[in-house]
Design a protein around this motif. Structure first.
Motif, PDB file in Angstrom:
ATOM      1  N   ASN A  17      12.144  -0.289   7.177  1.00  0.00           N
ATOM      2  CA  ASN A  17      11.457   0.782   7.896  1.00  0.00           C
ATOM      3  C   ASN A  17      10.647   1.692   6.971  1.00  0.00           C
ATOM      4  O   ASN A  17       9.692   2.327   7.395  1.00  0.00           O
ATOM      5  N   VAL A  18      11.080   1.753   5.704  1.00  0.00           N
ATOM      6  CA  VAL A  18      10.514   2.743   4.791  1.00  0.00           C
ATOM      7  C   VAL A  18       8.997   2.591   4.577  1.00  0.00           C
ATOM      8  O   VAL A  18       8.248   3.558   4.752  1.00  0.00           O
ATOM      9  N   PRO A  19       8.501   1.379   4.236  1.00  0.00           N
ATOM     10  CA  PRO A  19       7.049   1.262   4.023  1.00  0.00           C
ATOM     11  C   PRO A  19       6.260   1.627   5.276  1.00  0.00           C
ATOM     12  O   PRO A  19       5.157   2.177   5.190  1.00  0.00           O
ATOM     13  N   ARG A  20       6.806   1.332   6.437  1.00  0.00           N
ATOM     14  CA  ARG A  20       6.118   1.653   7.688  1.00  0.00           C
ATOM     15  C   ARG A  20       6.008   3.170   7.872  1.00  0.00           C
ATOM     16  O   ARG A  20       4.985   3.676   8.308  1.00  0.00           O
ATOM     17  N   ILE A  21       7.094   3.856   7.569  1.00  0.00           N
ATOM     18  CA  ILE A  21       7.089   5.313   7.736  1.00  0.00           C
ATOM     19  C   ILE A  21       6.053   5.939   6.808  1.00  0.00           C
ATOM     20  O   ILE A  21       5.269   6.802   7.206  1.00  0.00           O
ATOM     21  N   SER A  61       0.837  -1.200   0.000  1.00  0.00           N
ATOM     22  CA  SER A  61       0.000   0.000   0.000  1.00  0.00           C
ATOM     23  C   SER A  61       0.871   1.249   0.000  1.00  0.00           C
ATOM     24  O   SER A  61       0.527   2.261  -0.614  1.00  0.00           O
ATOM     25  N   SER A  62       1.994   1.175   0.718  1.00  0.00           N
ATOM     26  CA  SER A  62       2.871   2.349   0.772  1.00  0.00           C
ATOM     27  C   SER A  62       3.431   2.649  -0.604  1.00  0.00           C
ATOM     28  O   SER A  62       3.524   3.804  -1.007  1.00  0.00           O
ATOM     29  N   LEU A  63       3.791   1.598  -1.324  1.00  0.00           N
ATOM     30  CA  LEU A  63       4.306   1.805  -2.680  1.00  0.00           C
ATOM     31  C   LEU A  63       3.222   2.458  -3.546  1.00  0.00           C
ATOM     32  O   LEU A  63       3.494   3.417  -4.284  1.00  0.00           O
ATOM     33  N   LEU A  64       1.998   1.978  -3.410  1.00  0.00           N
ATOM     34  CA  LEU A  64       0.906   2.548  -4.207  1.00  0.00           C
ATOM     35  C   LEU A  64       0.690   4.015  -3.846  1.00  0.00           C
ATOM     36  O   LEU A  64       0.508   4.857  -4.717  1.00  0.00           O
ATOM     37  N   LYS A  65       0.753   4.287  -2.551  1.00  0.00           N
ATOM     38  CA  LYS A  65       0.567   5.664  -2.102  1.00  0.00           C
ATOM     39  C   LYS A  65       1.635   6.557  -2.723  1.00  0.00           C
ATOM     40  O   LYS A  65       1.351   7.637  -3.236  1.00  0.00           O
ATOM     41  N   VAL A  66       2.867   6.081  -2.687  1.00  0.00           N
ATOM     42  CA  VAL A  66       3.979   6.856  -3.221  1.00  0.00           C
ATOM     43  C   VAL A  66       3.808   7.074  -4.723  1.00  0.00           C
ATOM     44  O   VAL A  66       3.917   8.183  -5.224  1.00  0.00           O
ATOM     45  N   LEU A  67       3.486   5.997  -5.433  1.00  0.00           N
ATOM     46  CA  LEU A  67       3.379   6.099  -6.887  1.00  0.00           C
ATOM     47  C   LEU A  67       2.193   6.954  -7.315  1.00  0.00           C
ATOM     48  O   LEU A  67       2.237   7.630  -8.339  1.00  0.00           O
ATOM     49  N   SER A  68       1.127   6.898  -6.514  1.00  0.00           N
ATOM     50  CA  SER A  68      -0.067   7.607  -6.965  1.00  0.00           C
ATOM     51  C   SER A  68      -0.111   9.054  -6.505  1.00  0.00           C
ATOM     52  O   SER A  68      -0.734   9.889  -7.143  1.00  0.00           O
ATOM     53  N   SER A  69       0.538   9.363  -5.392  1.00  0.00           N
ATOM     54  CA  SER A  69       0.301  10.713  -4.887  1.00  0.00           C
ATOM     55  C   SER A  69       1.527  11.461  -4.380  1.00  0.00           C
ATOM     56  O   SER A  69       1.408  12.537  -3.835  1.00  0.00           O
ATOM     57  N   MET A  70       2.713  10.891  -4.524  1.00  0.00           N
ATOM     58  CA  MET A  70       3.866  11.630  -3.980  1.00  0.00           C
ATOM     59  C   MET A  70       4.942  11.827  -5.033  1.00  0.00           C
ATOM     60  O   MET A  70       5.268  10.911  -5.778  1.00  0.00           O
ATOM     61  N   LYS A  71       5.511  12.996  -5.049  1.00  0.00           N
ATOM     62  CA  LYS A  71       6.656  13.247  -5.912  1.00  0.00           C
ATOM     63  C   LYS A  71       7.896  12.672  -5.220  1.00  0.00           C
ATOM     64  O   LYS A  71       7.927  12.592  -3.989  1.00  0.00           O
ATOM     65  N   PRO A  72       8.919  12.304  -6.003  1.00  0.00           N
ATOM     66  CA  PRO A  72      10.136  11.779  -5.369  1.00  0.00           C
ATOM     67  C   PRO A  72      10.645  12.684  -4.254  1.00  0.00           C
ATOM     68  O   PRO A  72      11.021  12.207  -3.178  1.00  0.00           O
TER      69      PRO A  72
END
Ligand code: FMN
Ligand code: SF4
Ligand code: SF4
Ligand code: SF4
Ligand code: FES
Ligand code: FES
Lengths: 625, 161
Positions: free
Chosen positions: A357-361, A170-181
């Protein structure tokens, strides 16, 4: 294959439902981590499959047909490796320890068919000495902060579907869909996450530096070398939740702009490699790795590189050389890998646990993440605890927890009423701390203030029976062998320091040696090129600092712990000796003499301290002093 | 798989003759041959278009590689921190008593070879050892001797079959 984000979101929702249903149904979870496997967990797993297969023929009687489908699941290390093989039966949560092949039928008959507890297989809580029903009921469990090791005994280590059912990716999806690098990097920076590979360097800053390096080609590397003897949390993590690490790496690749990644795992870790390999293939199958991930235009793929057993390859520049297929030799930095890494391209290199730790953050948000740990060291840390404690294995606690809490409250204190003398933390480059430090909060900065480090997180408990000079000798033996030999202070210095330490344990050292040892240790520390040499003297310096009296005692002919053979004296107790002469006959060096019927004597000059005579004497007349 | 160059070739092909895969290739070749012979090193060097000295350099750098033949059963005794403290030295002594070899040696019949390793990552079960791919934990000198005896027995049984 998931073609876009919407499909991926839907897939995750579906997996959540399936997983919830699974957890309500009967399921057997068997830990197949290294610890449990070494004690026969794979055999137990096969036996369960076999018995369930056979029982299926009589399902009409027991109406267990639905539950049979894939009922036995492989779960990852529960951190109680010394009690393995471990079996958890859901939905009851019954937690069985030391399960043998012979216990399988019993569990099937009583628990699976009738829902009863098999009392005699339950774990004994060290505090109450009572059997506990489930893992969650143990003090061991309650006092930890399972965060990256969530879902103990309820997760499947070799199933991407199960991982997604736990909300994974889900974190990956969140990043890909709504966050800039840049936003991802800001989040990691704000979280205060620090590298778990030893140094504790702020992860966000490293990501930012890699992002800012201008290049069309960039790499992301996962450091799973874990050469520290006594440390196995990276291995555990890769075995129990490979997708968590993978997800962290994919997010990192997106943030820094990398297309290709390598996971460097040592060949000594076959199960970890196998789990990670399967995870990579499954992620590719679902379209979470590879070209145009979920139709977002972002591409990233990953390959495993096996290390071949050289401690220095854990050092980042050496590791990169090793990935390129060369001898793993460190090189001076700068340039840092973030500027020029693999084949000269910008490369982000982080530890296994750092990525986990990254996906948790991303999932929890910065504020919630920072609630764990201390302001300077947020989050949790996995430690591997070994030595004469009641529970050896993996623990996860938040930063700021003390050694006393870990050793006594969580691991149950020492076995056989032994007393604790020291704690070695951080591997061969770490330090030995004394009992004075038991109440010190564990975090990067506090440890640094006493010249110790978190290192990778290996904690070795040392009892009063162990000689600290011998501990220092052991570590120097290790670093001396592992020195890559490129620079003189490290190569020659460690060899020389080792020779001096050998003199100490062989009762041949002088005052002069003590001075030289201290001088050498400081010299190696300042003049070596890479971290291996710079930290190699830490075991010497820390034992000299906290256990100096032991070195001094060795100069006076005493080994306070009584463990150095050279200081042992074998004597025959006149009162107990019957004069049978058996010992004289078995002594390989002719050190024992006497007249039959009268007490025998040992000539200390000739005795080589083999201890044979002690075993032989039927009257327990020979003593070691 | 057989100890042939055809099999070595297959491994090379699997890794696309890419030089960066040298370590992986050598690991697999070694699994096949149980050690890296001079011939095999030259063969790999030619295939990857590398000077043999470079392949030697890599083969001697990493602890996992052996330029001497290994036994049918390769015994790796862990002498990492946890295992050392829990008595790995006494295990080495027990092995020597049982089959007469020290670390770095092979039995005459090439049945067993013995080496020490840094850490197997099974520290919770210290002292630990690995024979071929099997991990054994919580060892005592007696247990080690027992294991060796049963392996020796197994091997003979296989042969007579
Ligand atoms: C001799 C030596 C051995 C090291 N071994 C490891 C290791 O096994 N695993 C690891 O992650 N980092 C190891 N490091 C640290 C790495 O060089 C590097 O700092 C780390 O992988 C960075 O990741 P992090 O920022 O996530 O901690 C070692 C460093 C030295 C000097
Ligand atoms: S400090 Fe030691 S390990 Fe590091 S480069 Fe120098 S010789 Fe090699
Ligand atoms: S074996 Fe024991 S009793 Fe016999 S001579 Fe030796 S010390 Fe005395
Ligand atoms: S310890 Fe060994 S060498 Fe010394 S007296 Fe006893 S048997 Fe002889
Ligand atoms: S390997 Fe099973 S609990 Fe650690
Ligand atoms: S120290 Fe022996 S397995 Fe880790």
């Amino acid at each position: 294959m998931l073609r876009n984000l919407t499909e991926a979101y839907e897939f995750i929702e579906k997996q959540k439902e399936i997983r919830n249903a699974k957890l309500r149904n009967l399921s057997v979870y068997i830990c197949v981590g290294t610890g449990c496997s070494a004690k026969g967990a794979q055999k137990v797993y096969r036996k369960f499959q076999e018995v369930l297969e056979r029982e299926k023929l009589s399902v009409n009687v027991f109406k267990m047909d639905d539950a049979h489908e894939g009922i036995v699941r492989k779960t990852g290390c529960c951190g109680r490796c010394s009690s393995g093989p471990l079996v958890v039966v859901q939905p009851y949560g019954y937690f069985y320890a030391h399960v043998g092949v012979d216990d399988v039928e019993k569990i099937v008959e009583r628990t699976l068919k009738r829902g009863e507890i098999v009392e005699e297989l339950l774990l004994i809580d060290f505090e109450t000495n009572e059997r506990v029903k489930s893992l969650e009921d143990t003090q061991l469990y309650k006092r930890q902060n399972f965060y990256i090791m969530e879902d103990i005994g309820k997760s499947e280590c070799d199933s991407i579907e199960d991982y997604m059912g736990r909300g994974g990716y889900s974190s990956l999806l969140k990043v890909l869909s709504s966050m800039k690098p840049e936003e991802v990097i800001e989040t990691i920076k704000a979280s205060g996450l620090r590298g778990r590979g030893g140094g504790g360097f702020p992860t966000g800053l490293k990501w930012e530096a890699t992002r800012k390096s201008k290049s069309d080609v960039k790499f992301v590397v996962c450091n799973g070398d874990e050469g520290d003897p006594g440390a196995f949390m990276n291995r555990t993590l890769l075995e129990r939740d490979p997708h968590l690490v993978l997800e962290g790496m994919i997010i990192a690749a997106y943030a820094v702009g990398a297309q290709k990644g390598y996971a460097y795992v040592r060949a000594e870790y076959p199960i970890a490699i196998q789990m990670l390999q399967k995870a990579i293939e499954d992620a590719r199958r679902l379209g979470l790795l590879g070209e145009n991930i979920l139709g977002t235009g972002f591409s990233f793929d990953l390959e495993i590189k096996e290390g071949a057993g050289a401690f220095v390859c854990g050092e980042e520049t050496a590791l990169l050389a090793s990935i390129e297929g060369k001898r793993g030799m460190p090189r001076p930095r700068p340039p840092y890998p973030a500027q020029a890494g693999l084949w000269g391209y910008p490369t982000l290199i982080n530890n296994v646990e750092t990525y986990a730790n990254v996906p948790r953050i991303i999932r929890d948000g910065v504020e919630k993440y920072r609630k764990l740990g201390t302001p300077g060291s947020p989050g949790t840390k996995m430690f591997s605890v070994t030595g004469p404690v009641k529970m050896t294995g993996i623990v996860e606690v938040q930063f700021g927890t003390t050694l006393r809490q870990i050793i006594f409250d969580i691991c149950g204190g020492l076995l056989n009423n032994e007393k604790i003398k020291a704690v070695q933390i951080g591997g061969p480059s770490g330090a030995c701390l004394s009992v004075e430090h038991l109440d010190m909060p564990l975090d990067y900065d506090t440890l640094k203030s006493v010249d110790a480090m978190v290192g990778s997180g290996g904690i070795v408990v040392i009892s009063e029976k162990t000689c600290m000079v011998e501990v220092a000798r052991f570590f120097l033996d290790f670093t001396k062998r592992e020195s890559c030999g490129k620079c003189v202070p490290c190569r020659e210095g460690t060899a020389q320091a080792y020779r001096i330490l050998e003199k100490f344990v062989n009762a041949k050292a002088s005052e002069e040696d003590l001075k030289n040892l201290e001088f050498l240790a400081k010299l190696i520390k300042t003049a070596s090129l890479c971290g291996l040499g710079k930290t190699a003297p830490n075991p010497i310096l820390s034992t000299l600092r906290w256990f100096r009296s032991e070195y001094e005692a060795h100069l006076r002919g005493i080994c306070p712990s009584g463990s150095c053979t050279a200081f042992k004296k074998y004597v025959i107790d006149e009162k107990l000796c019957k004069g049978c002469g058996l010992c004289a006959r078995s002594c390989p060096n002719g050190a024992i003499s006497g007249e039959r019927g009268k007490p025998y004597v040992i000539d200390p000059e000739k005795c080589v301290k083999c201890g044979l005579c002690v075993e032989k004497c039927r009257f327990k007349a020979i003593k070691v002093a | 798989m057989e100890r042939t160059y055809e099999a070595v070739e297959q491994i090379l092909r699997k890794y696309n003759y890419r030089r960066e895969n040298l370590v992986k290739i050598l690991l697999e070749v070694q699994k096949l041959h149980r050690y890296l012979s001079k011939d095999v090193i030259h063969y790999v060097a030619v295939a990857l278009q590398l000077p043999p000295a470079k392949v030697y350099g890599v083969a001697t750098f990493y602890a996992q590689f052996s330029l001497k033949p290994k036994g049918e059963y390769t015994i790796l005794i862990c002498d990492g921190t946890a295992c050392h403290m829990e008595g790995s030295m006494s295990l080495i002594k027990a092995i020597e008593e049982e089959i007469g070899i020290k670390p770095g040696e092979v039995t005459k019949d090439l049945k067993f070879s013995l080496d020490c390793v840094g850490c197997l990552g099974a520290c919770a079960l210290a002292p630990a050892m690995v024979i071929n791919d099997e991990v054994y934990g919580n060892l005592t000198p007696e247990k080690v001797k027992e294991i060796l005896r049963s392996l020796r027995g197994d091997g003979d049984a296989q042969k007579s079959n």
